[in-house]
Design a protein around this motif. Structure first.
Motif, short mmCIF file in Angstrom:
data_model
loop_
_atom_site.label_atom_id
_atom_site.label_comp_id
_atom_site.label_asym_id
_atom_site.label_seq_id
_atom_site.Cartn_x
_atom_site.Cartn_y
_atom_site.Cartn_z
N PRO A 189 2.49 10.83 -21.79
CA PRO A 189 2.23 11.89 -20.82
C PRO A 189 0.93 11.68 -20.05
CG PRO A 189 2.08 12.77 -23.04
CD PRO A 189 2.59 11.38 -23.15
N ILE A 190 -0.06 11.09 -20.70
CA ILE A 190 -1.32 10.83 -20.00
C ILE A 190 -1.10 9.81 -18.89
CG2 ILE A 190 -3.64 9.90 -20.25
CD1 ILE A 190 -3.63 11.12 -23.08
N THR A 191 -0.41 8.73 -19.19
CA THR A 191 -0.17 7.68 -18.20
C THR A 191 0.65 8.19 -17.03
OG1 THR A 191 -0.22 6.00 -19.94
CG2 THR A 191 0.83 5.39 -17.86
N TYR A 192 1.72 8.92 -17.31
CA TYR A 192 2.56 9.39 -16.21
C TYR A 192 1.90 10.50 -15.41
CZ TYR A 192 6.23 6.35 -17.79
OH TYR A 192 6.94 5.24 -18.12
N ALA A 193 1.03 11.27 -16.02
CA ALA A 193 0.28 12.28 -15.25
C ALA A 193 -0.68 11.59 -14.29
CB ALA A 193 -0.50 13.20 -16.20
N VAL A 194 -1.34 10.54 -14.74
CA VAL A 194 -2.25 9.81 -13.86
C VAL A 194 -1.48 9.14 -12.73
CG1 VAL A 194 -3.80 7.81 -13.81
CG2 VAL A 194 -3.99 9.49 -15.63
N LYS A 195 -0.31 8.56 -13.05
CA LYS A 195 0.49 7.93 -12.00
C LYS A 195 1.02 8.95 -11.01
CE LYS A 195 3.35 4.69 -12.62
NZ LYS A 195 4.50 3.90 -13.07
N ALA A 196 1.44 10.11 -11.49
CA ALA A 196 1.98 11.13 -10.61
C ALA A 196 0.91 11.71 -9.69
CB ALA A 196 2.63 12.25 -11.43
N LEU A 197 -0.32 11.72 -10.14
CA LEU A 197 -1.43 12.23 -9.32
C LEU A 197 -2.06 11.14 -8.46
CD1 LEU A 197 -3.11 14.52 -11.98
CD2 LEU A 197 -1.78 15.23 -9.99
N ASN A 198 -1.46 9.97 -8.43
CA ASN A 198 -1.93 8.83 -7.63
C ASN A 198 -3.35 8.42 -7.95
OD1 ASN A 198 0.43 8.40 -6.17
ND2 ASN A 198 -0.13 10.01 -4.71
N GLU B 296 0.83 -1.20 0.00
CA GLU B 296 0.00 0.00 0.00
C GLU B 296 0.86 1.25 0.00
OE1 GLU B 296 -2.55 -0.31 3.33
OE2 GLU B 296 -3.60 -2.07 2.55
N GLU B 297 1.99 1.23 0.70
CA GLU B 297 2.88 2.39 0.71
C GLU B 297 3.47 2.63 -0.67
OE1 GLU B 297 5.96 2.29 3.60
OE2 GLU B 297 4.60 1.73 5.21
N ILE B 298 3.85 1.58 -1.35
CA ILE B 298 4.46 1.72 -2.67
C ILE B 298 3.44 2.25 -3.67
CG2 ILE B 298 5.49 0.46 -4.58
CD1 ILE B 298 6.75 -1.40 -2.49
N GLN B 299 2.22 1.74 -3.64
CA GLN B 299 1.20 2.18 -4.58
C GLN B 299 0.66 3.56 -4.26
OE1 GLN B 299 -1.71 -0.95 -4.48
NE2 GLN B 299 -0.96 -1.79 -6.41
N GLY B 300 0.67 3.98 -3.01
CA GLY B 300 0.04 5.21 -2.62
C GLY B 300 0.92 6.44 -2.69
N THR B 301 2.16 6.29 -3.05
CA THR B 301 3.04 7.45 -3.03
C THR B 301 3.36 7.91 -4.45
OG1 THR B 301 5.01 6.05 -3.00
CG2 THR B 301 4.13 6.74 -0.87
N SER B 302 3.36 9.21 -4.62
CA SER B 302 3.76 9.80 -5.88
C SER B 302 5.26 10.06 -5.82
CB SER B 302 3.02 11.11 -6.10
OG SER B 302 3.51 11.75 -7.24
N THR B 303 5.94 9.67 -6.83
CA THR B 303 7.38 9.84 -6.83
C THR B 303 7.79 10.96 -7.78
OG1 THR B 303 7.73 8.22 -8.57
CG2 THR B 303 7.73 7.40 -6.30
N ILE B 304 8.94 11.47 -7.52
CA ILE B 304 9.49 12.52 -8.38
C ILE B 304 9.79 11.95 -9.76
CG2 ILE B 304 11.88 12.19 -7.67
CD1 ILE B 304 10.21 15.57 -8.24
N VAL B 305 10.03 10.66 -9.83
CA VAL B 305 10.31 10.03 -11.12
C VAL B 305 9.09 10.10 -12.04
CG1 VAL B 305 10.93 7.84 -12.24
CG2 VAL B 305 12.02 8.50 -10.10
N ASP B 306 7.90 9.91 -11.47
CA ASP B 306 6.68 10.01 -12.28
C ASP B 306 6.51 11.42 -12.84
OD1 ASP B 306 5.93 7.36 -11.91
OD2 ASP B 306 4.87 7.83 -10.05
#
Length: 53
Positions: free
Chosen positions: A42-51, A3-13
């Protein structure tokens, strides 16, 4: 732990989002017919960055 890994937005995203967005903008400027080839990134990484995924 998962849950910690999935719930955090990283600077890499965010970096991957900005790089892919810049690539799409450059492609629109020079080869607009290939714009759709890079559009998913860009769509995929924006969604990942916004969790949202």
């Amino acid at each position: 732990m998962q849950e910690e890994i999935q719930g955090t937005s990283t600077i890499v995203d965010w970096i991957l989002f900005l790089v892919s967005l810049a690539a799409v903008i450059l492609l629109l400027m020079y080869k607009p017919e290939f714009f759709w080839a890079l559009m998913p990134f860009p769509i995929t990484y924006a969604v990942k960055a916004l969790n949202m995924m």
